[in-house]
Motif scaffolding. Sequence first.
Motif, PDB file in Angstrom:
ATOM      1  N   ASP A  53       0.823  -1.205   0.000  1.00 22.44           N
ATOM      2  CA  ASP A  53       0.000   0.000   0.000  1.00 22.44           C
ATOM      3  C   ASP A  53       0.870   1.273   0.000  1.00 22.44           C
ATOM      4  O   ASP A  53       0.669   2.178   0.796  1.00 22.44           O
ATOM      5  CB  ASP A  53      -0.910  -0.013   1.238  1.00 22.44           C
ATOM      6  CG  ASP A  53      -2.027   1.000   1.103  1.00 22.44           C
ATOM      7  OD1 ASP A  53      -2.408   1.316  -0.048  1.00 22.44           O
ATOM      8  OD2 ASP A  53      -2.493   1.505   2.135  1.00 22.44           O
ATOM      9  N   LEU A  54       1.826   1.336  -0.915  1.00 25.67           N
ATOM     10  CA  LEU A  54       2.756   2.457  -0.958  1.00 25.67           C
ATOM     11  C   LEU A  54       2.089   3.724  -1.512  1.00 25.67           C
ATOM     12  O   LEU A  54       1.400   3.679  -2.541  1.00 25.67           O
ATOM     13  CB  LEU A  54       3.946   2.093  -1.853  1.00 25.67           C
ATOM     14  CG  LEU A  54       5.056   3.131  -1.953  1.00 25.67           C
ATOM     15  CD1 LEU A  54       5.863   3.206  -0.674  1.00 25.67           C
ATOM     16  CD2 LEU A  54       5.961   2.847  -3.133  1.00 25.67           C
ATOM     17  N   HIS A  55       2.283   4.813  -0.799  1.00 25.13           N
ATOM     18  CA  HIS A  55       1.802   6.119  -1.272  1.00 25.13           C
ATOM     19  C   HIS A  55       2.989   7.065  -1.409  1.00 25.13           C
ATOM     20  O   HIS A  55       3.796   7.180  -0.498  1.00 25.13           O
ATOM     21  CB  HIS A  55       0.807   6.740  -0.283  1.00 25.13           C
ATOM     22  CG  HIS A  55      -0.534   6.103  -0.340  1.00 25.13           C
ATOM     23  ND1 HIS A  55      -0.779   4.862   0.189  1.00 25.13           N
ATOM     24  CD2 HIS A  55      -1.711   6.526  -0.866  1.00 25.13           C
ATOM     25  CE1 HIS A  55      -2.060   4.546  -0.012  1.00 25.13           C
ATOM     26  NE2 HIS A  55      -2.641   5.547  -0.649  1.00 25.13           N
TER      27      HIS A  55
ATOM     28  N   GLY B  67       3.012   7.043   2.779  1.00 21.43           N
ATOM     29  CA  GLY B  67       2.304   5.990   3.479  1.00 21.43           C
ATOM     30  C   GLY B  67       2.694   4.622   2.949  1.00 21.43           C
ATOM     31  O   GLY B  67       3.329   4.508   1.905  1.00 21.43           O
ATOM     32  N   GLY B  68       2.363   3.593   3.694  1.00 22.65           N
ATOM     33  CA  GLY B  68       2.625   2.236   3.256  1.00 22.65           C
ATOM     34  C   GLY B  68       3.994   1.743   3.693  1.00 22.65           C
ATOM     35  O   GLY B  68       4.719   2.431   4.417  1.00 22.65           O
ATOM     36  N   GLU B  69       4.335   0.550   3.246  1.00 24.38           N
ATOM     37  CA  GLU B  69       5.554  -0.096   3.715  1.00 24.38           C
ATOM     38  C   GLU B  69       6.362  -0.649   2.558  1.00 24.38           C
ATOM     39  O   GLU B  69       5.789  -1.098   1.568  1.00 24.38           O
ATOM     40  CB  GLU B  69       5.176  -1.278   4.617  1.00 24.38           C
ATOM     41  CG  GLU B  69       5.320  -0.980   6.084  1.00 24.38           C
ATOM     42  CD  GLU B  69       5.100  -2.269   6.879  1.00 24.38           C
ATOM     43  OE1 GLU B  69       5.880  -2.510   7.792  1.00 24.38           O
ATOM     44  OE2 GLU B  69       4.176  -3.034   6.530  1.00 24.38           O
ATOM     45  N   ILE B  70       7.680  -0.593   2.703  1.00 25.77           N
ATOM     46  CA  ILE B  70       8.551  -1.257   1.740  1.00 25.77           C
ATOM     47  C   ILE B  70       9.362  -2.282   2.526  1.00 25.77           C
ATOM     48  O   ILE B  70      10.047  -1.923   3.481  1.00 25.77           O
ATOM     49  CB  ILE B  70       9.501  -0.244   1.064  1.00 25.77           C
ATOM     50  CG1 ILE B  70       8.704   0.877   0.402  1.00 25.77           C
ATOM     51  CG2 ILE B  70      10.399  -0.943   0.050  1.00 25.77           C
ATOM     52  CD1 ILE B  70       9.558   2.053  -0.023  1.00 25.77           C
ATOM     53  N   LEU B  71       9.262  -3.544   2.144  1.00 20.66           N
ATOM     54  CA  LEU B  71      10.017  -4.576   2.855  1.00 20.66           C
ATOM     55  C   LEU B  71      11.033  -5.189   1.912  1.00 20.66           C
ATOM     56  O   LEU B  71      10.699  -5.548   0.775  1.00 20.66           O
ATOM     57  CB  LEU B  71       9.083  -5.680   3.343  1.00 20.66           C
ATOM     58  CG  LEU B  71       7.978  -5.260   4.309  1.00 20.66           C
ATOM     59  CD1 LEU B  71       6.866  -6.284   4.305  1.00 20.66           C
ATOM     60  CD2 LEU B  71       8.538  -5.080   5.702  1.00 20.66           C
ATOM     61  N   PHE B  72      12.278  -5.275   2.365  1.00 16.73           N
ATOM     62  CA  PHE B  72      13.300  -5.970   1.593  1.00 16.73           C
ATOM     63  C   PHE B  72      13.768  -7.159   2.408  1.00 16.73           C
ATOM     64  O   PHE B  72      14.237  -6.990   3.537  1.00 16.73           O
ATOM     65  CB  PHE B  72      14.465  -5.025   1.278  1.00 16.73           C
ATOM     66  CG  PHE B  72      15.448  -5.622   0.314  1.00 16.73           C
ATOM     67  CD1 PHE B  72      15.163  -5.675  -1.043  1.00 16.73           C
ATOM     68  CD2 PHE B  72      16.639  -6.171   0.772  1.00 16.73           C
ATOM     69  CE1 PHE B  72      16.051  -6.246  -1.935  1.00 16.73           C
ATOM     70  CE2 PHE B  72      17.540  -6.737  -0.117  1.00 16.73           C
ATOM     71  CZ  PHE B  72      17.244  -6.769  -1.476  1.00 16.73           C
TER      72      PHE B  72
ATOM     73  N   ALA C  17       0.194   1.374  -3.952  1.00 15.91           N
ATOM     74  CA  ALA C  17       0.769   0.325  -4.794  1.00 15.91           C
ATOM     75  C   ALA C  17       1.268  -0.825  -3.923  1.00 15.91           C
ATOM     76  O   ALA C  17       1.975  -0.607  -2.947  1.00 15.91           O
ATOM     77  CB  ALA C  17       1.909   0.897  -5.622  1.00 15.91           C
ATOM     78  N   SER C  18       0.880  -2.041  -4.284  1.00 18.72           N
ATOM     79  CA  SER C  18       1.388  -3.224  -3.591  1.00 18.72           C
ATOM     80  C   SER C  18       1.924  -4.191  -4.626  1.00 18.72           C
ATOM     81  O   SER C  18       1.251  -4.452  -5.624  1.00 18.72           O
ATOM     82  CB  SER C  18       0.267  -3.915  -2.806  1.00 18.72           C
ATOM     83  OG  SER C  18      -0.339  -3.010  -1.923  1.00 18.72           O
ATOM     84  N   LEU C  19       3.105  -4.682  -4.381  1.00 13.96           N
ATOM     85  CA  LEU C  19       3.614  -5.724  -5.278  1.00 13.96           C
ATOM     86  C   LEU C  19       4.667  -6.559  -4.585  1.00 13.96           C
ATOM     87  O   LEU C  19       5.212  -6.170  -3.544  1.00 13.96           O
ATOM     88  CB  LEU C  19       4.154  -5.121  -6.580  1.00 13.96           C
ATOM     89  CG  LEU C  19       5.343  -4.186  -6.567  1.00 13.96           C
ATOM     90  CD1 LEU C  19       6.650  -4.973  -6.619  1.00 13.96           C
ATOM     91  CD2 LEU C  19       5.277  -3.276  -7.794  1.00 13.96           C
TER      92      LEU C  19
ATOM     93  N   GLN D  19      -2.087   4.193  -9.717  1.00 14.30           N
ATOM     94  CA  GLN D  19      -2.662   3.014  -9.072  1.00 14.30           C
ATOM     95  C   GLN D  19      -2.353   1.768  -9.882  1.00 14.30           C
ATOM     96  O   GLN D  19      -2.150   1.843 -11.091  1.00 14.30           O
ATOM     97  CB  GLN D  19      -4.190   3.163  -8.974  1.00 14.30           C
ATOM     98  CG  GLN D  19      -4.591   4.182  -7.939  1.00 14.30           C
ATOM     99  CD  GLN D  19      -6.080   4.439  -7.984  1.00 14.30           C
ATOM    100  OE1 GLN D  19      -6.642   4.702  -9.035  1.00 14.30           O
ATOM    101  NE2 GLN D  19      -6.718   4.365  -6.827  1.00 14.30           N
ATOM    102  N   ILE D  20      -2.345   0.642  -9.161  1.00 13.10           N
ATOM    103  CA  ILE D  20      -2.183  -0.620  -9.885  1.00 13.10           C
ATOM    104  C   ILE D  20      -3.565  -1.087 -10.305  1.00 13.10           C
ATOM    105  O   ILE D  20      -4.448  -1.244  -9.464  1.00 13.10           O
ATOM    106  CB  ILE D  20      -1.498  -1.665  -8.998  1.00 13.10           C
ATOM    107  CG1 ILE D  20      -0.052  -1.221  -8.733  1.00 13.10           C
ATOM    108  CG2 ILE D  20      -1.533  -3.044  -9.647  1.00 13.10           C
ATOM    109  CD1 ILE D  20       0.719  -2.109  -7.818  1.00 13.10           C
TER     110      ILE D  20
END
Lengths: 569, 308, 330
Positions: A11-13, A69-74, A30-32, A235-236
């Motif tokens: 849910d990246l903003h 907003g949202g999260e990025i995970l590596f 955006a989520s992927l 948006q996706i």
Amino acid sequence: MSETPLLELRDLHVGFRNEKKKMIPAVAGASLTVYPGQTVAIVGESGSGKSTTAHAIIDLLPGTGKVTGGEILFEGKPIKSGDRKSILALRGSSIGLVPQDPMSNLNPLWRVGSQIKEALVANGVAKGKAADQRVVELLEEAGLPDAERRARQYPHEFSGGMRQRALIAMGLAARPKLLIADEPTSALDVTVQKQILDHLDKLTDQLGFAVLLITHDLGLAAERADHLVVMYHGQIVESGPAREILRDPAHPYTKRLVSKAPSLASQRLSSAKARAEVREQAMQTAGEIVSELQDADEHFGEVPNDVIVAENLTKIFKLRGAKPWQSVDFVAVDDVSFRLRRGTTTAVVGESGSGKSTLARMVLDLLPPTSGTVKFDGVDIRSLKGKEQLQLRRQMQPVFQNPYASLDPLYTIYESIAEPLRTHDIGDGKQREARIRELLEKVSLPTSVMKRFPAELSGGQRQRVAIARALALEPEVVICDEAVSALDVLVQAQILELLNDLQAELGLSYLFITHDLAVVRQIADDVLVMQNGKVVEAASVSKVFDDPQEAYTRKLLDAIPGAGIEMAV
Amino acid sequence: MWWYIGKRLLQTIPVILGATFIIWALVFLRPGDPILGLFGDKPASPAVKAAIEHQYHLDENFFVQWLYFLKGIFTFDLGDDFRGQAISTQLQNAFPVTVTLALMALVFEAIFGVVLGTIAGLRRNGWFDSTMLVATLIMLAIPIFVIGFVFQLFFGVKLGWAAVTVGGDWTVSKLILPAVVLGIVDLAYTLRLTRTSVAENLSADHVRTARAKGLSPGLVVRNHVLRNSLIPVTTHLGVNVGGLMAGAVITEGIFNVPGVGNLAFRSIQQGQSTTVVSVVTVMVLVYVLMSLLVDLLYAVLDPRIRYA
Amino acid sequence: MPETTTSPTRPRPGQERFVAAIEETPLQAIDAVDVGEVPENQWREAWKRLRRQPLFWISAVIIFVLAVVIAFPGLFTNADPQFKQLSDSFAPARDGHPFGFTQQGGDVWARTLYGARASVAVGVLTTVLVAVIGIITGAVAGFYGGWVDTILSRLSDIFFSIPLLLASIVVISVINNVKPDRGFWLSVIVIVLALALFAWPQITRQMRGAVLEVKNLEFVDAATAIGATRFKNLTRHIVPNALAPVIVTATISLGVFIVAEAALSFLGLGLPSNVVSWGNDLSDAQNQVRSGQHLVVMWVPATALAITVLGFILLGEAVREALDPKGRKA
């Protein structure tokens, strides 16, 4: 049993602060997910937020951009955009970047080798002599011949394709687990594009890194990626397995993209029968005009079937040589002959440096040929002076490539379209306005744009205005020099349809200059394939596509991304 | 590269010839008999007058005089002025002072301009940047001679830190104050140029790529922002040496520095045409030489030029 | 590469087929014209940006006040700037004379107010002259190229190599010899010509560069293809589009020319001493500096000069910001 994703966006903003300090969203939710060793493509038009998404991952958003907003995970761990230290640790060594424009992404003041070495040293991979050795290996790995010498050269000594290889070597220098490739080949010729992408595919298999490929080209994405993410206005709209999406697009936007992507479509926009009618009509009108004009003079009875005949056109530019008194001849166009049949479209296809634009300028009488002739309706255009030349100009109009430069930014749309009418003293103020309204309608623009300035219109809209201006003088021939190359896929398709409709309506003949063979199939009747100033193949469209005679033509056809994909359409 | 140097050298020839000719023409358009002035109120005998005229080639036509003058420049034998003092000697005495002054000013503006400009450019629109903007605007707005007066008054008269005037026995330490005054206007330009250049480079694509490679922010700035930004600054500074020497006319006047500017100014007022032309020619030569040097330096700093 | 147990047909977690709800991602018309916006061209947009800047308003106020002072100096003082009385030498401020008197007994405030005219006249006229010469020569050199370009470029090289201040000193001293007594306007014109003679190359070079850039743009070709003549192309399309950077330089150089005039007057080569000007007053004031007394005779004209120059420099800055091509994103 599930493995950890390499990269996960939840849910990246992302937003950009504008002049009034307001946050304008660029990416909204955006989520992927990218798994190790996988190639995932984000597809979208300009402004869709695809590059912004990519840059947000390594915290390199330009200007006022911010993750809102949202999260990025590596590898399961969150990347926080404020945490400089941990991001620094990720860049290069865990996540590499291959940027978009090979021309501006290398520092012009440093040797290519030392720029790659920097990446090795900064990520603690190697130092000193060992690093120098590694640089050469990396360049070789990226497919650059003569790597040892090349490493000591400066970026300006490299061609675009070589630079992109150097940038790939740089992105892979510290063996990242993820490579973000941001439109890595959109600035390159198709054949070079194919070479580089093929090579990147090979490296992916060998080294096992994952690729997040950002592209505007659906065909390319489908050909190279396992998983596809389609973005639209931040948006996706759809994501899933690449082939599946292509075969069975679900979202209306994706459907649109799939149906309009030039590399995937294979049909001429109008049927053969319709085209024959167009041609006949064009001949008829031209015949009427000629008989009117030639009333007194009887020996021009029939209209020539070919509206433009170019014979043995050659253009040689003198370039400065190594020493001041020397000059080098550069043959831009080498003995080119062709015919443009009335009411048809002849496409001139070639990669950069093939001489296709120089050819267009000679046909337009903007550039004198070194030798050879261009005949318009049987008259050598170079023999015309003054009034006659002005008359010729009326019958042949250009539409240029760059939608940002083809209209004078200080002229309103009204003034731009009125200029040809004024120059040729056609009508009074009222009549001109009526004519301009009519022309705008023809190119499907609301008449309210008349008072606008080019800067307020999109690229596609400007190209429409440029077409309207070209049509103002009711020409017989329109010369389109890469007229749709700078446009987004859907807009490009729209303009091509417009050109096609106008041809049917007005019996126009087009000389269509392009680098994109996929577009040729949609609009042209005949094709001229050019390479290094020479025509290598000249035939009808169906012949060129179904039975190419020359190796170079085959290579070009082969390089169309997505050409090999089976379509459900 | 060598062709490039050769071409640049060739280009300087018409500039030098043209510039000296313009100054020469201007000065000799000036009516009035310079020799009469030498005799004061006494009437000059025609014979003596003719002899003097012959000595200074005043009896030749305009073009021939110019050629004599050019010959003088290249043999460094500029002849005497009308009072019998050798112009070469006067220049030799005055030149080192002005060169020292200009170089000191250059060092001052280069160090402060580049350092402050870099900080301002890196923190664009921050408080430091805003402060520097106001400071440079003020520096640009106040005429150099007012700054000269204020510094003279404050540091010289009130605080007594520096000599109020320099005078004949000049020393480097006495020149500090005039050098600062001379350099201050251009300091503003240098600072702003550096700032713009740094800020622009900071958002360049290749800098983003350098960041993406994993370079630390310090390395990015040092290797990819500063070096690229300093090319235009270096060019500006180099070309400006000539400007500084010319600007010394005023500074040298205020601080009574026995330099070229002073010499030029005195000669103009006394109608010593040959001296004036000589001084201006030297200035032009310095300018031309410096731009040549800068072009070569440019080629060293920027590989794109080097191989062009 | 770790082997996964997931079969290729079954997507891995997070990669299932996803289709956004159409209500949340509405499809927009392709390339529709936004009808709501008001038309604006580059200049109008620049003006809008200009109005947003505080720098512009500060400079506008300064220039407005300056204009009023030049037009109606009598509004601010009743004293005659030319009237001098030795008994008033360095007399302190008194009623009607807020800043006291000069060495020769002139009213400091009145002289400063009336002095504005000369400075601004020199600044404005020189700028206009330099801009006209520079724009024409630059446009011709850049557009026509060939030997015209070679000659104009070499000529500008030559004039550029001679230091501006020194060259104008020479010119003025020559004219001083020919015609030492000049009225106000003649004196102003002499300085304007002396400065302009050596200042035009800067604008020429800039204009030439801008024209070279614009002349290869496609709209110029489009105009040619329509049948526009070369000259029409130059005046209607190329020059208007090449003007922006030149306007910025010209605005900033206005302040530079005002300073140059003051410097010339300071050296005794500017306006004749009977003309009331800031440069002359500052030149007279220099003796006071060395003694450190009666400094008011320097401060008042110096401040006026500095504020004037600041006004024009700020204007140039604001215009630059407004015309900045990077701000003019399409």
